[in-house]
Write an enzyme that holds these catalytic residues in place. Structure first.
Site, PDB file in Angstrom:
ATOM      1  N   LYS A   1       0.814  -1.210   0.000  1.00 42.96           N
ATOM      2  CA  LYS A   1       0.000   0.000   0.000  1.00 42.96           C
ATOM      3  C   LYS A   1       0.855   1.272   0.000  1.00 42.96           C
ATOM      4  CE  LYS A   1      -4.103   0.008   1.646  1.00 42.96           C
ATOM      5  NZ  LYS A   1      -4.764  -0.360   0.383  1.00 42.96           N
TER       6      LYS A   1
ATOM      7  N   LEU B   1     -16.944   3.656  -2.229  1.00 46.24           N
ATOM      8  CA  LEU B   1     -18.127   2.804  -2.415  1.00 46.24           C
ATOM      9  C   LEU B   1     -18.044   1.950  -3.673  1.00 46.24           C
ATOM     10  CD1 LEU B   1     -20.734   5.627  -1.607  1.00 46.24           C
ATOM     11  CD2 LEU B   1     -19.786   3.925  -0.012  1.00 46.24           C
TER      12      LEU B   1
ATOM     13  N   ASP C   1      -5.676   2.479  -3.478  1.00 48.05           N
ATOM     14  CA  ASP C   1      -4.442   3.234  -3.304  1.00 48.05           C
ATOM     15  C   ASP C   1      -4.285   4.287  -4.396  1.00 48.05           C
ATOM     16  OD1 ASP C   1      -3.712   1.741  -1.045  1.00 48.05           O
ATOM     17  OD2 ASP C   1      -2.822   0.187  -2.293  1.00 48.05           O
TER      18      ASP C   1
ATOM     19  N   ALA D   1      -7.705   2.668 -13.137  1.00 46.50           N
ATOM     20  CA  ALA D   1      -6.876   1.603 -12.577  1.00 46.50           C
ATOM     21  C   ALA D   1      -7.571   0.250 -12.619  1.00 46.50           C
ATOM     22  CB  ALA D   1      -6.479   1.949 -11.143  1.00 46.50           C
TER      23      ALA D   1
END
Length: 300
Positions: free
Chosen positions: A40, A213, A245, A275
């Site tokens: 992370k 969410l 992230d 992503a």
């Protein structure tokens, strides 16, 4: 360029792609296996750098080949690694299974991340020089708490991702400006399953909260203000690893550049939506021009 410091983990992601994740006691055949830089801390550092910030990474890698690969990946993305320690032992790894719906299940083995239990010489000055400090929970809480306290003393905005979720000491939360959690993490920390209620409960402990969410976007709440929801672009997810992230790293860039919160959340949601359409964590993270183009089609 704004300066962002990241104090966190560095893991090599060992990723297996399968049609459906195995149940306990079940063996399935996968279609692909990849070794991808992650953790992370590394993920948020690379996301912020690609979004346009000057980023410095504080953490540790091992003396194995994974450690070399992780350092190279950060530097290739423009992240400064002078405060990334090389400690004797094995680098952290994450065993990840990704299914055809883009969902994942992850087992993290910390390796030398577990040795990052304090701030080393020079770390405080680095944090003090930044506009924001990004923190997660894949290194010992002692270091996370020390980093947050240092940031607070120097007036540096602190953003905490509470993952892997665990009880958080008051001395840490007292130094956190913005908590960014997913729905599961927010529910676990607050004891309230519904996001709006969870956000309200968390505001008793921190000043600002963002709850991601998934495909529904994100919820923002702050003390003394009406909560707001920002939608996410409609996309087909391929691999959600690292999307959270990406969101945090990009959000930090937007906030340190002085963007209003709504605009910052739109920009971060656009980055996360890009992503999830790509394989892997760090390799999936978009560049600033890509984020700008995606965000142009989002209405808050």
């Amino acid at each position: 360029m704004t300066h962002i410091a990241v104090l966190g983990s560095a893991n090599m992601d060992l990723v297996a792609y399968v049609a459906k994740a195995p149940q306990r006691g079940e063996t399935v055949t996968g279609r692909e296996f990849l070794e991808i830089p992650g953790g992370k801390g590394v993920n948020q550092a690379i996301a912020a750098a690609r979004a346009g910030a000057d980023v410095s990474m504080i953490g540790a890698v091992g003396t194995d080949s994974f450690g070399t690969g992780l350092r190279n990946a950060l530097e290739h993305s423009g992240v400064e690694t002078g405060h990334l320690r090389t400690n004797e032992g094995r680098s952290g790894v994450a065993h990840i299974v990704v299914d055809d719906e883009g969902g994942n299940a992850i087992v993290v083995i910390p390796g030398v991340n577990a040795t990052v239990d304090h701030l080393a010489t020079g770390d405080e000055n680095l944090i003090a020089s930044a506009q924001a400090l990004l923190l997660q929970l894949e290194i010992p809480l002692a270091a996370v708490t020390a980093g947050a306290g240092t940031a607070r003393r120097h007036g540096v905005r602190t953003v905490l991702t509470p993952s892997p979720v665990q009880p958080l000491p008051p001395e840490l939360l007292d130094s956190v400006d913005l908590l960014v959690a997913n729905e599961r993490e927010a529910a676990a920390l607050s004891g309230v399953p519904e996001p709006l209620g969870a956000a309200a409960a968390l505001l008793d402990r921190v000043g600002e909260v963002v709850i991601t969410l998934g495909a529904a976007g994100c919820l923002y709440a702050a003390r003394g203000a009406e909560p707001l929801t920002v939608p996410a672009p409609r996309v087909t997810a391929v691999d959600s690893t690292g999307a959270g992230d990406t969101f945090v790293g990009t959000l930090a860039v937007a906030l340190t550049e002085g963007r209003p919160m709504t605009d910052a959340l739109v920009w971060a949601s656009a980055a996360a939506s890009l992503a999830v359409q790509r394989i892997g964590a760090a390799p999936s993270m978009p560049t600033r021009p890509e984020i700008d183009a995606q965000a142009a089609g989002v209405t808050a």
